[in-house]
Design an enzyme around this catalytic site. Structure first.
Site, PDB file in Angstrom:
ATOM      1  N   ASP A 175      20.792  47.521 -38.352  1.00  0.00           N
ATOM      2  CA  ASP A 175      19.502  48.201 -38.327  1.00  0.00           C
ATOM      3  C   ASP A 175      18.490  47.348 -37.570  1.00  0.00           C
ATOM      4  OD1 ASP A 175      17.971  50.595 -39.857  1.00  0.00           O
ATOM      5  OD2 ASP A 175      16.753  48.788 -40.084  1.00  0.00           O
ATOM      6  N   ARG A 176      17.333  47.001 -38.148  1.00  0.00           N
ATOM      7  CA  ARG A 176      16.334  46.194 -37.437  1.00  0.00           C
ATOM      8  C   ARG A 176      16.931  44.869 -36.989  1.00  0.00           C
ATOM      9  NH1 ARG A 176      13.458  50.097 -36.158  1.00  0.00           N
ATOM     10  NH2 ARG A 176      11.766  48.705 -35.523  1.00  0.00           N
ATOM     11  N   ARG A 183      18.512  45.161 -33.724  1.00  0.00           N
ATOM     12  CA  ARG A 183      17.556  45.201 -32.616  1.00  0.00           C
ATOM     13  C   ARG A 183      17.058  43.786 -32.288  1.00  0.00           C
ATOM     14  NH1 ARG A 183      17.595  50.375 -32.122  1.00  0.00           N
ATOM     15  NH2 ARG A 183      17.936  51.613 -34.006  1.00  0.00           N
ATOM     16  N   TRP A 186      10.423  56.379 -38.550  1.00  0.00           N
ATOM     17  CA  TRP A 186      10.148  55.806 -37.232  1.00  0.00           C
ATOM     18  C   TRP A 186       8.788  56.279 -36.715  1.00  0.00           C
ATOM     19  CZ3 TRP A 186      13.775  54.513 -32.746  1.00  0.00           C
ATOM     20  CH2 TRP A 186      14.848  53.721 -33.178  1.00  0.00           C
ATOM     21  N   TYR A 238       7.781  48.237 -36.921  1.00  0.00           N
ATOM     22  CA  TYR A 238       8.017  49.546 -36.301  1.00  0.00           C
ATOM     23  C   TYR A 238       6.987  49.842 -35.206  1.00  0.00           C
ATOM     24  CZ  TYR A 238      11.802  50.869 -39.401  1.00  0.00           C
ATOM     25  OH  TYR A 238      13.012  50.930 -40.031  1.00  0.00           O
ATOM     26  N   HIS A 246      24.660  54.940 -43.315  1.00  0.00           N
ATOM     27  CA  HIS A 246      23.973  53.916 -42.531  1.00  0.00           C
ATOM     28  C   HIS A 246      24.212  52.504 -43.052  1.00  0.00           C
ATOM     29  CE1 HIS A 246      20.840  52.032 -40.148  1.00  0.00           C
ATOM     30  NE2 HIS A 246      20.173  51.671 -41.236  1.00  0.00           N
TER      31      HIS A 246
END
Length: 309
Positions: free
Chosen positions: A115-116, A119, A161, A222, A284
């Site tokens: 997830d984050r 990134r 998001w 975000y 997820h």
């Protein structure tokens, strides 16, 4: 003073101060265990390093595992931000983790991010290619890809998001009025497996989410993803910068990313190195829903050549 607590069995936690490019040093909470090649595990939202509880001990049998809380999350520091959201850019968050690993004696390492955290790992591999040996991303497509291809289904499934990026203090105050409802609904919608996350993990995430500074930092994370992170991605695209390290993509076959994207193809668009990918039968929360399978696939991908062992 007693050592900080961690929910990872067999791991020891510590607070490590890392330098920042602006402002005072930043505290990063990190749990470590094992021996062998170094492996950095990065969590996503709204989790902490505790999300690796079931997978990390197996990985520590073969690797020196470092599982931190990202900047703004868990028990790591939560620096102030500004209208440019630079403090929560993935560039800043990646730099924290490279400096953490150096402080722990690891100048190069493998990284797996969910997830984050995926990134952050993506940005880390672009900005610090000498530090990142191999890269695994769990249940994500590249941020720029997901924004560019947004449609009604994606916006409906990933509503946060678009909610969390609203200007302060709107999302912060709305979450403050229904913190537990927001968090538990989010966790329930992330998972494709009944009983996941386990209740004690959910309570741990809630403990952190009750801190207004955590919610502020989450929103800034975000907001950065929708602004400065895209600017950095655009610059990479203009300059032809691609990932240069082997990449493994794992995703949940019952999750949004697996349903809406050809995940390996999306990563090949931003990579000049080999990309492998596989779906697991889950939602997820790949590392919580299928921890054994996740660890096994990471082990296989990260296995070093015999002459490097």
């Amino acid at each position: 003073m007693s050592a900080p607590a961690t929910m990872l069995p067999g791991f020891a936690a510590a607070d490590v101060e890392v330098a920042t490019d602006a402002g005072p040093p930043l505290r990063i909470r990190a749990a470590t265990a094992g021996s062998g090649p170094p492996l950095l595990l990065l969590h996503g939202h709204p989790q902490t390093h505790a999300t690796w509880r079931a997978a990390a001990p197996r990985l520590a049998e073969r690797f020196t595992v470092v599982a931190p809380d990202l900047r703004g999350y868990g028990d790591s520091g939560k620096p102030p931000s500004d209208d440019a959201h630079l403090a929560y850019s993935k560039r800043a968050m990646a730099r924290d983790q490279v400096r953490l690993m150096r402080a722990l004696g690891h100048t190069s390492f493998a990284v797996a991010g969910h997830d984050r955290g995926g990134r952050v790992a993506h940005r880390m591999a672009l900005d610090h290619p000498a530090a990142v040996e191999r890269l695994a991303v769990l249940d994500i497509a590249p941020t720029a890809t997901m924004y560019a291809r947004t449609d009604r289904e994606f916006a409906s499934r990933y509503y946060w998001w678009f909610f969390l990026i609203r200007p302060a203090p709107l999302p912060e105050e709305m979450i403050a009025g229904a913190t537990e409802t927001f968090l538990r609904t989010h966790l329930r919608e992330q998972s494709g497996t009944p009983g996941v996350p386990e209740e004690d993990l959910a309570r741990e995430y809630l403990r952190c989410y009750r801190d207004p500074d955590t919610v502020r930092a989450v929103c800034e994370d975000y907001r950065a993803a929708a602004t400065v992170d895209l600017e950095h991605d655009d610059a990479d695209a203009r300059e032809g910068r691609l990932l240069t390290r082997p990449l493994l993509a794992l995703w949940g076959a019952r999750g949004t990313v697996g349903r809406l994207y050809d995940v390996p193809a999306a990563w090949r668009e931003v990579s000049g190195a080999p990309v492998d990918g596989e779906a697991l039968d889950c939602g997820h929360l790949v590392q919580e829903e299928r921890p054994g399978e996740t660890a096994a696939r990471l082990e296989a991908f990260l296995a070093l050549e015999p002459d490097h062992r």
